[in-house]
Design a protein around this motif. Structure first.
Motif, PDB file in Angstrom:
ATOM      1  N   GLY A   1       1.783   6.350  -7.035  1.00 32.74           N
ATOM      2  CA  GLY A   1       0.656   7.157  -7.486  1.00 32.74           C
ATOM      3  C   GLY A   1       0.907   8.636  -7.281  1.00 32.74           C
ATOM      4  O   GLY A   1       0.595   9.461  -8.143  1.00 32.74           O
TER       5      GLY A   1
ATOM      6  N   THR B   1      -5.321   1.914  -2.796  1.00 36.77           N
ATOM      7  CA  THR B   1      -6.464   1.151  -2.312  1.00 36.77           C
ATOM      8  C   THR B   1      -6.905   0.047  -3.251  1.00 36.77           C
ATOM      9  O   THR B   1      -7.525  -0.912  -2.812  1.00 36.77           O
ATOM     10  N   ARG B   2      -6.605   0.146  -4.494  1.00 38.22           N
ATOM     11  CA  ARG B   2      -7.145  -0.808  -5.464  1.00 38.22           C
ATOM     12  C   ARG B   2      -6.603  -2.220  -5.277  1.00 38.22           C
ATOM     13  O   ARG B   2      -7.337  -3.162  -5.049  1.00 38.22           O
ATOM     14  N   HIS B   3      -5.314  -2.402  -5.380  1.00 35.52           N
ATOM     15  CA  HIS B   3      -4.746  -3.747  -5.400  1.00 35.52           C
ATOM     16  C   HIS B   3      -4.650  -4.379  -4.019  1.00 35.52           C
ATOM     17  O   HIS B   3      -4.751  -5.589  -3.902  1.00 35.52           O
TER      18      HIS B   3
ATOM     19  N   ALA C   1       2.497   1.636  -3.473  1.00 33.96           N
ATOM     20  CA  ALA C   1       1.497   2.078  -4.445  1.00 33.96           C
ATOM     21  C   ALA C   1       1.129   3.542  -4.215  1.00 33.96           C
ATOM     22  O   ALA C   1       0.956   4.310  -5.169  1.00 33.96           O
TER      23      ALA C   1
ATOM     24  N   GLY D   1      -6.837  -4.042  -1.640  1.00 34.06           N
ATOM     25  CA  GLY D   1      -8.175  -4.550  -1.355  1.00 34.06           C
ATOM     26  C   GLY D   1      -8.433  -5.880  -2.036  1.00 34.06           C
ATOM     27  O   GLY D   1      -9.006  -6.800  -1.452  1.00 34.06           O
ATOM     28  N   ILE D   2      -7.993  -5.998  -3.258  1.00 36.99           N
ATOM     29  CA  ILE D   2      -8.148  -7.256  -3.991  1.00 36.99           C
ATOM     30  C   ILE D   2      -7.321  -8.349  -3.314  1.00 36.99           C
ATOM     31  O   ILE D   2      -7.778  -9.481  -3.164  1.00 36.99           O
TER      32      ILE D   2
ATOM     33  N   CYS E   1      -6.047   6.212  -5.153  1.00 39.46           N
ATOM     34  CA  CYS E   1      -6.595   5.156  -6.016  1.00 39.46           C
ATOM     35  C   CYS E   1      -5.599   4.011  -6.179  1.00 39.46           C
ATOM     36  O   CYS E   1      -5.976   2.840  -6.133  1.00 39.46           O
ATOM     37  N   SER E   2      -4.347   4.346  -6.370  1.00 41.58           N
ATOM     38  CA  SER E   2      -3.326   3.311  -6.539  1.00 41.58           C
ATOM     39  C   SER E   2      -3.164   2.477  -5.277  1.00 41.58           C
ATOM     40  O   SER E   2      -3.017   1.260  -5.339  1.00 41.58           O
TER      41      SER E   2
ATOM     42  N   ALA F   1       0.835  -1.203   0.000  1.00 38.06           N
ATOM     43  CA  ALA F   1       0.000   0.000   0.000  1.00 38.06           C
ATOM     44  C   ALA F   1       0.867   1.249   0.000  1.00 38.06           C
ATOM     45  O   ALA F   1       0.597   2.214  -0.731  1.00 38.06           O
TER      46      ALA F   1
END
Length: 99
Positions: free
Chosen positions: A54, A74-76, A50, A78-79, A71-72, A47
């Motif tokens: 970002g 939190t996206r990956h 990223a 979370g997945i 955005c950078s 995190a």
């Protein structure tokens, strides 16, 4: 008027996000601890990296840097948090024979 409304909506969104975080932490905190401290540190490191990338790629405008960084970050992650427990369970099940 529009600016005040936007600020109010952002405040409400921040409050909803904070409450959601606390509720999810209470409900799923045990699952996070099952992953182990090393896994949590790796997720936090991902995190952070990223977030930094970002921010760096966001360009000269501060608002763009902030949005892209968030955005950078939190996206990956979370997945990864969603996929990790399912993969761990898949490894513990015996493989089915095709015969």
């Amino acid at each position: 008027m529009g600016r005040r409304l936007a600020e109010r909506i952002l405040d409400i969104g921040g409050l909803v996000l904070a409450i959601s975080f606390v509720v999810l932490l209470v409900l799923l905190g045990g699952k996070l601890l099952e992953a182990g401290w090393f896994a949590l540190l790796v997720l936090a490191g991902m995190a952070f990296i990223a977030l930094a990338i970002g921010h760096w790629m966001g360009g000269p405008e501060p608002d763009n840097r902030t949005v892209l960084a968030v955005c950078s970050a939190t996206r990956h992650v979370g997945i990864a948090v969603i996929v990790a427990p399912t993969r761990q369970n898949a490894k513990s099940r015996p493989a089915k024979s095709s015969q």
